[in-house]
Write a protein that holds these residues in place. Structure first.
Motif, PDB file in Angstrom:
ATOM      1  N   THR A  48      -6.294  -2.438   4.999  1.00  0.00           N
ATOM      2  CA  THR A  48      -5.344  -1.330   4.951  1.00  0.00           C
ATOM      3  C   THR A  48      -4.360  -1.508   3.806  1.00  0.00           C
ATOM      4  OG1 THR A  48      -5.515  -1.012   7.344  1.00  0.00           O
ATOM      5  CG2 THR A  48      -3.592  -0.069   6.255  1.00  0.00           C
ATOM      6  N   ALA A  49      -3.863  -2.730   3.635  1.00  0.00           N
ATOM      7  CA  ALA A  49      -2.900  -2.982   2.563  1.00  0.00           C
ATOM      8  C   ALA A  49      -3.534  -2.732   1.196  1.00  0.00           C
ATOM      9  CB  ALA A  49      -2.378  -4.412   2.650  1.00  0.00           C
ATOM     10  N   THR A  50      -4.811  -3.068   1.042  1.00  0.00           N
ATOM     11  CA  THR A  50      -5.484  -2.913  -0.244  1.00  0.00           C
ATOM     12  C   THR A  50      -5.831  -1.459  -0.539  1.00  0.00           C
ATOM     13  OG1 THR A  50      -6.461  -5.126  -0.081  1.00  0.00           O
ATOM     14  CG2 THR A  50      -7.501  -3.576  -1.599  1.00  0.00           C
ATOM     15  N   PHE A  51      -6.523  -0.829   0.386  1.00  0.00           N
ATOM     16  CA  PHE A  51      -7.135   0.461   0.089  1.00  0.00           C
ATOM     17  C   PHE A  51      -6.315   1.658   0.549  1.00  0.00           C
ATOM     18  CE2 PHE A  51     -10.700  -2.577   0.448  1.00  0.00           C
ATOM     19  CZ  PHE A  51     -11.150  -2.495  -0.859  1.00  0.00           C
ATOM     20  N   VAL A  52      -5.326   1.443   1.411  1.00  0.00           N
ATOM     21  CA  VAL A  52      -4.467   2.548   1.857  1.00  0.00           C
ATOM     22  C   VAL A  52      -3.103   2.472   1.183  1.00  0.00           C
ATOM     23  CG1 VAL A  52      -3.332   3.630   3.845  1.00  0.00           C
ATOM     24  CG2 VAL A  52      -5.667   2.740   4.072  1.00  0.00           C
ATOM     25  N   THR A  53      -2.479   1.294   1.238  1.00  0.00           N
ATOM     26  CA  THR A  53      -1.126   1.145   0.695  1.00  0.00           C
ATOM     27  C   THR A  53      -1.141   0.777  -0.785  1.00  0.00           C
ATOM     28  OG1 THR A  53      -0.431   0.410   2.893  1.00  0.00           O
ATOM     29  CG2 THR A  53       1.097   0.018   1.098  1.00  0.00           C
ATOM     30  N   GLY A  54      -2.217   0.157  -1.271  1.00  0.00           N
ATOM     31  CA  GLY A  54      -2.318  -0.157  -2.695  1.00  0.00           C
ATOM     32  C   GLY A  54      -1.699  -1.475  -3.093  1.00  0.00           C
ATOM     33  N   ARG A  55      -1.762  -2.480  -2.219  1.00  0.00           N
ATOM     34  CA  ARG A  55      -1.200  -3.784  -2.511  1.00  0.00           C
ATOM     35  C   ARG A  55      -2.224  -4.664  -3.229  1.00  0.00           C
ATOM     36  NH1 ARG A  55       3.770  -4.367  -2.450  1.00  0.00           N
ATOM     37  NH2 ARG A  55       3.998  -6.227  -1.144  1.00  0.00           N
ATOM     38  N   SER A  56      -1.714  -5.610  -4.027  1.00  0.00           N
ATOM     39  CA  SER A  56      -2.589  -6.537  -4.740  1.00  0.00           C
ATOM     40  C   SER A  56      -2.919  -7.725  -3.835  1.00  0.00           C
ATOM     41  CB  SER A  56      -1.894  -7.045  -6.000  1.00  0.00           C
ATOM     42  OG  SER A  56      -0.830  -7.929  -5.656  1.00  0.00           O
ATOM     43  N   PRO A  57      -3.991  -8.481  -4.150  1.00  0.00           N
ATOM     44  CA  PRO A  57      -4.317  -9.666  -3.341  1.00  0.00           C
ATOM     45  C   PRO A  57      -3.163 -10.662  -3.278  1.00  0.00           C
ATOM     46  CG  PRO A  57      -6.168  -9.094  -4.755  1.00  0.00           C
ATOM     47  CD  PRO A  57      -5.022  -8.218  -5.173  1.00  0.00           C
ATOM     48  N   GLU A  58      -2.441 -10.829  -4.388  1.00  0.00           N
ATOM     49  CA  GLU A  58      -1.313 -11.773  -4.406  1.00  0.00           C
ATOM     50  C   GLU A  58      -0.194 -11.299  -3.484  1.00  0.00           C
ATOM     51  OE1 GLU A  58      -3.920 -12.139  -7.724  1.00  0.00           O
ATOM     52  OE2 GLU A  58      -2.707 -10.401  -7.139  1.00  0.00           O
ATOM     53  N   GLN A  59       0.099 -10.001  -3.531  1.00  0.00           N
ATOM     54  CA  GLN A  59       1.149  -9.458  -2.656  1.00  0.00           C
ATOM     55  C   GLN A  59       0.755  -9.589  -1.193  1.00  0.00           C
ATOM     56  OE1 GLN A  59       1.103  -5.577  -4.466  1.00  0.00           O
ATOM     57  NE2 GLN A  59       3.012  -5.933  -5.588  1.00  0.00           N
ATOM     58  N   ILE A  60      -0.499  -9.332  -0.892  1.00  0.00           N
ATOM     59  CA  ILE A  60      -0.963  -9.434   0.490  1.00  0.00           C
ATOM     60  C   ILE A  60      -0.841 -10.866   0.997  1.00  0.00           C
ATOM     61  CG2 ILE A  60      -3.003  -9.248   1.965  1.00  0.00           C
ATOM     62  CD1 ILE A  60      -3.879  -6.896   0.136  1.00  0.00           C
ATOM     63  N   ALA A  61      -1.238 -11.840   0.177  1.00  0.00           N
ATOM     64  CA  ALA A  61      -1.151 -13.241   0.578  1.00  0.00           C
ATOM     65  C   ALA A  61       0.293 -13.671   0.785  1.00  0.00           C
ATOM     66  CB  ALA A  61      -1.829 -14.126  -0.466  1.00  0.00           C
ATOM     67  N   ASP A  62       1.202 -13.188  -0.071  1.00  0.00           N
ATOM     68  CA  ASP A  62       2.604 -13.611  -0.007  1.00  0.00           C
ATOM     69  C   ASP A  62       3.392 -12.883   1.075  1.00  0.00           C
ATOM     70  OD1 ASP A  62       2.137 -15.317  -2.105  1.00  0.00           O
ATOM     71  OD2 ASP A  62       2.994 -14.002  -3.632  1.00  0.00           O
ATOM     72  N   GLU A  63       2.983 -11.671   1.431  1.00  0.00           N
ATOM     73  CA  GLU A  63       3.795 -10.868   2.338  1.00  0.00           C
ATOM     74  C   GLU A  63       3.028 -10.467   3.610  1.00  0.00           C
ATOM     75  OE1 GLU A  63       5.806  -7.676   0.313  1.00  0.00           O
ATOM     76  OE2 GLU A  63       6.522  -8.981  -1.288  1.00  0.00           O
ATOM     77  N   GLU A  64       2.065  -9.568   3.499  1.00  0.00           N
ATOM     78  CA  GLU A  64       1.387  -9.063   4.698  1.00  0.00           C
ATOM     79  C   GLU A  64       0.755 -10.168   5.534  1.00  0.00           C
ATOM     80  OE1 GLU A  64       1.800  -5.289   2.390  1.00  0.00           O
ATOM     81  OE2 GLU A  64       1.439  -7.390   1.902  1.00  0.00           O
ATOM     82  N   LEU A  65       0.161 -11.175   4.872  1.00  0.00           N
ATOM     83  CA  LEU A  65      -0.548 -12.230   5.605  1.00  0.00           C
ATOM     84  C   LEU A  65       0.094 -13.594   5.431  1.00  0.00           C
ATOM     85  CD1 LEU A  65      -4.272 -11.207   4.994  1.00  0.00           C
ATOM     86  CD2 LEU A  65      -2.809 -10.683   6.946  1.00  0.00           C
ATOM     87  N   ALA A  66       1.403 -13.601   5.213  1.00  0.00           N
ATOM     88  CA  ALA A  66       2.102 -14.876   5.001  1.00  0.00           C
ATOM     89  C   ALA A  66       1.968 -15.817   6.192  1.00  0.00           C
ATOM     90  CB  ALA A  66       3.576 -14.609   4.705  1.00  0.00           C
TER      91      ALA A  66
END
Length: 456
Positions: A48-66
């Motif tokens: 969802t973060a990648t394809f809906v919200t438009g987050r990068s892999p680095e942002q996802i690792a640091d924030e959504e999936l910290a």
């Protein structure tokens, strides 16, 4: 070897064997039970973060999936797919399905399928509220413009870097006017943002539409085939909306949570809840339960032939009249909307939904929800002793939850600090979206400060 030494040796071997078997058992349990909860969560959230919200892999690792850094991700943009595993074990996959967002998929699903292109309405340049342009109306008299801007700016500050609040969007509307909006870097006015449990309020709206159409009745037994000829057959749609079904369910998440199984492991998120026994008389005991919302979502879905037909109905009857263009309603593997947790919309579109409820279910003169639906929604459930819950909306009767906010306020509330606060006595809708993990977002203090700047 003496007899005592031999006895100690046998005890040591037995203990070592027991520890070995226990370790092996725990490892098997972890791979089969605990790890799939983590990998399912990671695959779903990252997709969802990648394809809906438009987050990068680095942002996802640091924030959504910290919080789940031990899970490895593989993001395949060509197929719109995310794979998550722990050292190659307990792999779970999620795929992007256009306006249905991201769905967890099984290992039998084809791995070479092409990415689904998202359906999206073109940006409407007209002024708010009909389009995505600015609200061109002048500030109303009595507005403390400087104070409001200061409060909104402060919502994006990070006073404690060890516990970041990560506010991503704030919108303030008064009497339908858009008085303030602000976004964190990387987010725009048309960025769909997860609402988590605010999806329950969208579920409420869908039920309202079907009640208006005569397809559902609140006081009738919920049409669940598994409950036929069973004491659970006394559970009504009203009981489920007000989380007073009497069904057993543990609203617990994380590595040991039944809620995690429901959302990130089960194929059908309603099946687990439907199979639960009664532990109280329907209508007599309140217990917050995402499972109840997913049973309601099953009832809604059964009114349609498939997910596309349901989406087209909601699009026609709710989203198009309200000029909502960014809504993403995500499905379980059974193809049903996950009514407890997985809906994303832009901050502006969440505001539009809040405005509909502020205006008693009427939008721009058009009745969308049935007469009396909003009053029903914000009336505390009879079984809710503190009066803090209505029909899939939080309430503020008695000002238990929000002591600094008027008692007539009611709210869509979601995990990680999501909030659409509706305050009828102040004609205000206050939206805050973010990703607050490990710290509590102070909705009460923020809302009180916003309200203090609005016209009396």
């Amino acid at each position: 070897m003496s007899r005592g030494a031999a006895l100690r040796w046998r005890w040591a071997k037995a203990l070592a064997l027991g520890l070995g078997l226990g370790t092996l058992g725990f490892a098997i349990w972890s791979v089969e039970v605990m790890l799939p909860r983590a990998t399912g969560y990671a695959a779903k959230v990252a997709c969802t973060a990648t394809f809906v919200t438009g987050r990068s892999p680095e942002q996802i690792a640091d924030e959504e999936l910290a919080g789940v850094g031990f899970v490895s991700l593989t993001i395949d943009h060509s197929r719109g797919e995310v794979r998550a595993s722990v050292l190659g074990l307990a792999e779970q996959r999620a795929r992007h399905l256009g306006w249905h967002g991201c769905m967890l998929i099984g290992p039998e699903d084809p791995a070479n399928s092409e990415m689904v292109v998202a359906r999206s309405a073109p940006v409407d340049p007209r002024a708010w509220p009909l389009g995505e342009g600015d609200d061109l109306r002048p500030d109303p008299g009595g507005l403390e413009r400087g104070g409001l801007d200061q409060v909104v700016a402060a919502a994006f500050a990070e006073p404690d870097l060890d516990q970041p609040r990560r506010t991503r969007a704030v919108v303030v509307a008064w009497q339908g006017r858009l008085l303030a909006e602000r976004y964190a870097d990387g987010f725009e006015r048309d960025t769909p943002l997860p609402g988590w449990s605010m999806a329950k309020s969208l579920t409420n709206a869908m039920v309202g539409l079907l009640v208006r159409e005569g397809e559902l009745e609140l006081g009738e037994p919920a049409p669940i085939a598994e409950w036929a000829g069973d004491p659970r057959g006394a559970i009504t749609l009203d009981h489920l909306l007000r989380m007073s079904s009497g069904l057993q369910f543990s609203e617990r998440y994380g590595p040991f949570g039944e809620g995690s199984d429901m959302l990130f492991v089960d194929d059908d998120v309603a099946t687990r809840a439907i199979a639960k026994p009664l532990i109280g008389e329907p209508g007599q005991v309140f217990a917050y339960s995402s499972a109840s919302a997913n049973i309601v979502a099953r009832v809604i879905g059964d009114c349609f032939t498939d997910a596309d037909t349901q989406r087209e109905f909601v699009e026609r009857e709710l989203f198009e009249p309200l000029a909502i263009r960014t809504a993403v309603l995500e499905l379980d593997r059974a193809g049903k909307f996950i009514g407890s947790s997985f809906a994303s919309m832009s901050a502006r579109d969440w505001t539009r939904l809040g405005q509909l409820y502020l205006d008693e279910g009427v939008w721009q003169g058009q009745a969308i929800l049935p007469e009396g639906w909003v009053e029903y929604t914000r009336t505390p459930a009879p079984a809710c002793r503190q009066g803090e819950y209505g029909a899939l909306f939080q309430t503020n009767v008695g000002q238990v939850r929000l002591p600094s906010v008027p008692a007539d306020a009611f709210e869509m509330v979601g995990h990680e600090g999501q909030s659409v606060l509706i305050v009828p006595s102040r004609q205000a809708v206050i939206v805050r979206l973010g990703l607050t993990q490990g710290a509590t977002w102070d909705t009460d203090g923020f809302a009180a400060e916003v309200l203090a700047t609005l016209p009396p």
